[in-house]
Scaffold this motif. Structure first.
Motif, PDB file in Angstrom:
ATOM      1  N   GLU A 151       0.818  -1.212   0.000  1.00 24.49           N
ATOM      2  CA  GLU A 151       0.000   0.000   0.000  1.00 24.49           C
ATOM      3  C   GLU A 151       0.856   1.268   0.000  1.00 24.49           C
ATOM      4  N   ALA A 152       1.987   1.254  -0.670  1.00 28.23           N
ATOM      5  CA  ALA A 152       2.908   2.399  -0.642  1.00 28.23           C
ATOM      6  C   ALA A 152       2.225   3.694  -1.092  1.00 28.23           C
ATOM      7  N   LYS A 153       1.515   3.636  -2.215  1.00 27.45           N
ATOM      8  CA  LYS A 153       0.867   4.839  -2.740  1.00 27.45           C
ATOM      9  C   LYS A 153      -0.228   5.335  -1.804  1.00 27.45           C
ATOM     10  N   ASN A 154      -1.020   4.407  -1.286  1.00 27.78           N
ATOM     11  CA  ASN A 154      -2.110   4.812  -0.395  1.00 27.78           C
ATOM     12  C   ASN A 154      -1.590   5.362   0.926  1.00 27.78           C
ATOM     13  N   LEU A 155      -0.502   4.807   1.437  1.00 30.87           N
ATOM     14  CA  LEU A 155       0.082   5.330   2.670  1.00 30.87           C
ATOM     15  C   LEU A 155       0.542   6.773   2.484  1.00 30.87           C
ATOM     16  N   GLN A 156       1.166   7.056   1.376  1.00 26.26           N
ATOM     17  CA  GLN A 156       1.598   8.418   1.092  1.00 26.26           C
ATOM     18  C   GLN A 156       0.415   9.371   0.985  1.00 26.26           C
ATOM     19  N   LYS A 157      -0.666   8.857   0.422  1.00 22.68           N
ATOM     20  CA  LYS A 157      -1.821   9.705   0.140  1.00 22.68           C
ATOM     21  C   LYS A 157      -2.713   9.924   1.355  1.00 22.68           C
ATOM     22  N   PHE A 158      -2.908   8.896   2.173  1.00 22.55           N
ATOM     23  CA  PHE A 158      -3.934   8.962   3.214  1.00 22.55           C
ATOM     24  C   PHE A 158      -3.415   9.025   4.648  1.00 22.55           C
ATOM     25  N   LEU A 159      -2.201   8.526   4.890  1.00 18.60           N
ATOM     26  CA  LEU A 159      -1.680   8.513   6.252  1.00 18.60           C
ATOM     27  C   LEU A 159      -1.573   9.914   6.872  1.00 18.60           C
ATOM     28  N   PRO A 160      -1.228  10.946   6.100  1.00 23.61           N
ATOM     29  CA  PRO A 160      -1.166  12.285   6.704  1.00 23.61           C
ATOM     30  C   PRO A 160      -2.460  12.726   7.375  1.00 23.61           C
TER      31      PRO A 160
ATOM     32  N   ALA B 125       4.172  -8.116   5.180  1.00 19.66           N
ATOM     33  CA  ALA B 125       4.993  -8.777   4.159  1.00 19.66           C
ATOM     34  C   ALA B 125       4.855  -8.119   2.791  1.00 19.66           C
ATOM     35  N   SER B 126       4.899  -6.794   2.767  1.00 21.91           N
ATOM     36  CA  SER B 126       4.755  -6.065   1.507  1.00 21.91           C
ATOM     37  C   SER B 126       5.974  -6.291   0.609  1.00 21.91           C
ATOM     38  N   SER B 127       5.723  -6.314  -0.693  1.00 24.38           N
ATOM     39  CA  SER B 127       6.811  -6.460  -1.662  1.00 24.38           C
ATOM     40  C   SER B 127       7.077  -5.152  -2.410  1.00 24.38           C
ATOM     41  N   ASP B 128       6.304  -4.112  -2.089  1.00 27.50           N
ATOM     42  CA  ASP B 128       6.543  -2.810  -2.708  1.00 27.50           C
ATOM     43  C   ASP B 128       7.332  -1.925  -1.734  1.00 27.50           C
ATOM     44  N   GLU B 129       7.179  -0.627  -1.830  1.00 28.56           N
ATOM     45  CA  GLU B 129       7.941   0.304  -1.000  1.00 28.56           C
ATOM     46  C   GLU B 129       7.219   0.702   0.289  1.00 28.56           C
ATOM     47  N   SER B 130       6.241  -0.084   0.708  1.00 28.37           N
ATOM     48  CA  SER B 130       5.478   0.244   1.924  1.00 28.37           C
ATOM     49  C   SER B 130       6.377   0.435   3.134  1.00 28.37           C
TER      50      SER B 130
ATOM     51  N   ASP C  43       9.539   1.359   3.300  1.00 32.19           N
ATOM     52  CA  ASP C  43      10.298   2.612   3.198  1.00 32.19           C
ATOM     53  C   ASP C  43       9.415   3.818   3.506  1.00 32.19           C
ATOM     54  N   ILE C  44       8.182   3.770   3.017  1.00 31.20           N
ATOM     55  CA  ILE C  44       7.239   4.871   3.270  1.00 31.20           C
ATOM     56  C   ILE C  44       6.945   4.982   4.758  1.00 31.20           C
ATOM     57  N   MET C  45       6.721   3.845   5.399  1.00 29.02           N
ATOM     58  CA  MET C  45       6.455   3.844   6.840  1.00 29.02           C
ATOM     59  C   MET C  45       7.636   4.425   7.610  1.00 29.02           C
ATOM     60  N   GLU C  46       8.827   4.014   7.258  1.00 25.70           N
ATOM     61  CA  GLU C  46      10.021   4.510   7.957  1.00 25.70           C
ATOM     62  C   GLU C  46      10.196   6.006   7.751  1.00 25.70           C
ATOM     63  N   ALA C  47       9.865   6.493   6.565  1.00 28.87           N
ATOM     64  CA  ALA C  47       9.974   7.925   6.290  1.00 28.87           C
ATOM     65  C   ALA C  47       9.006   8.723   7.157  1.00 28.87           C
ATOM     66  N   PHE C  48       7.797   8.217   7.316  1.00 28.48           N
ATOM     67  CA  PHE C  48       6.819   8.886   8.183  1.00 28.48           C
ATOM     68  C   PHE C  48       7.267   8.825   9.648  1.00 28.48           C
ATOM     69  N   LYS C  49       7.850   7.690  10.043  1.00 28.76           N
ATOM     70  CA  LYS C  49       8.274   7.524  11.432  1.00 28.76           C
ATOM     71  C   LYS C  49       9.373   8.520  11.807  1.00 28.76           C
ATOM     72  N   GLU C  50      10.221   8.855  10.866  1.00 29.54           N
ATOM     73  CA  GLU C  50      11.283   9.820  11.144  1.00 29.54           C
ATOM     74  C   GLU C  50      10.726  11.196  11.511  1.00 29.54           C
ATOM     75  N   LYS C  51       9.535  11.492  11.014  1.00 26.14           N
ATOM     76  CA  LYS C  51       8.929  12.809  11.256  1.00 26.14           C
ATOM     77  C   LYS C  51       7.882  12.789  12.363  1.00 26.14           C
TER      78      LYS C  51
END
Length: 367
Positions: free
Chosen positions: A52-61, A79-84, A86-94
């Motif tokens: 859900e990499a795209k949806n996380l970027q779009k809706f998590l904010p 067990a995601s095979s996409d960039e989910s 990485d997206i989660m870790e990027a949000f966690k940093e902020k």
């Protein structure tokens, strides 16, 4: 003789449908005596994501930007095979209130959302849990506050409304109508003291309720049902309430094709086989009586005085329009009322085709 039997059957089916719709009005009346929590309580928002990499970027904010002072967000990377990840870790940093749970595929629980959710629930630090999906967003910044104020010492399970975003197209109209009709039913069953399902896009419950029924253990091998089958196990008249204020809604992207929606509903409807017998009976009676009402109406218009048939069927539609119309206004879906007879017939055909398909083959896992 046969025509007389058909007529009396028609009257019975119409009466059953009218009774159902009159009972559906119960959730429109708010119980002013019901207590609500006025202070903020610590809450864990749980989101399970698989590719859900795209949806996380779009809706998590929208989740992170809530007007609420004490909440964590538990992100489950199933067990995601996409960039989910990485997206989660990027949000966690902020955002310091994010906790990430990475789930690896196991042979016993491959593709099983319930297994992933169980790990997330265990990792959540708070007693009060609020669930949504990665492709959902709260419609306002007061979603957490609006839902969780319904938690009390007695009310530990809260059923919310997860709507779909309005777009152009016939499929979108049908998706929103089916979602509305389903919500009318599960809200009213809960209001009448017999909760039978919820939607994981907007559901809250106490962690203790989860462990009281040993989590999803009774249906862990069933691919779907992390929301409604849990409600079947844990919810009752005393511990369950509903939340239908507009500030409490979540909104999701609707399926864009008939096939996508068909596959989604196949998974959802398959869980109905595991409902309690009373819920299977009453839900089945509602569907079957509606189908038989429409069939007998068509037949009798050819072989029976229309002056008798017409007032009965018009009375049924008048009550249906009133109840569904008021419910649609409450849940902000007024558009579907304009197409009610067309949508009703189309949805019946759609549901019947799902029923036949599920008899032939089982639906696949959640992702």
């Amino acid at each position: 003789m046969i025509i007389s039997v058909l007529f009396y059957s028609f009257v019975v089916f119409a009466a059953i449908q009218i009774i159902y719709y009159l009972s559906f009005a119960s959730f429109l009346f708010i119980d002013k005596k019901e207590k609500k929590t006025h202070k903020e309580i610590p809450v864990s928002v749980i989101i399970c994501a698989k590719n859900e990499a795209k949806n996380l970027q779009k809706f998590l904010p929208a989740v992170l930007d809530q007007n609420y002072s004490d909440f964590e967000v538990v992100l489950i990377n199933d067990a995601s095979s996409d960039e989910s990840s990485d997206i989660m870790e990027a949000f966690k940093e902020k955002h310091a209130n994010i906790k990430i749970i990475n789930v690896e595929n196991t042979e016993a629980f491959w593709g099983n959302k319930k297994y992933a959710l169980t790990l997330g629930i265990k990792a959540a630090k708070n007693e009060h849990l609020l669930f949504t999906d990665a492709d959902c967003k709260p419609v306002t910044k007061n979603w957490i506050a609006e839902v969780t104020k319904n938690f009390t010492s007695e009310k530990t399970i809260i059923l919310g409304y997860g709507k779909y975003r309005k777009t152009k197209g016939l499929v979108n109209l049908f998706v929103r109508f089916e979602t509305l009709l389903t919500a009318i039913q599960y809200f009213n069953y809960a209001k009448l003291g017999s909760p039978y399902m919820a939607v994981g896009r907007n559901l809250a419950y106490a962690k203790s309720e989860f462990f009281n029924v040993n989590g999803f253990i009774n249906h862990i091998k069933i691919k779907s049902g992390d929301d409604d089958l849990f409600i079947q196990d844990a919810a009752n008249k005393k511990n369950t309430t509903i939340c239908i204020s507009e500030n409490s809604f979540t909104e999701s992207e609707a399926p864009t094709s008939l096939n996508e929606w068909f596959q989604q509903k196949r998974r959802h409807i398959s869980t109905a086989n595991y409902y309690k017998k009373k819920h299977q009976f009453f839900l089945g009676l509602f569907f079957i009586s509606k189908v038989l009402l429409l069939i007998t109406t068509v037949i009798l218009f050819f072989f029976y005085p229309w002056e008798i048939i017409l007032p009965i069927i018009l009375g049924y539609y008048m009550i249906q329009y009133i109840i569904v119309g008021l419910s649609a206004k409450k849940l902000k879906e007024q558009q579907v009322v304009y197409f009610l007879p067309f949508l009703e017939i189309g949805l019946l055909l759609f549901q019947f085709s799902i029923f036949i398909t599920n008899l032939i083959s089982k639906p696949t896992h959640w992702k």
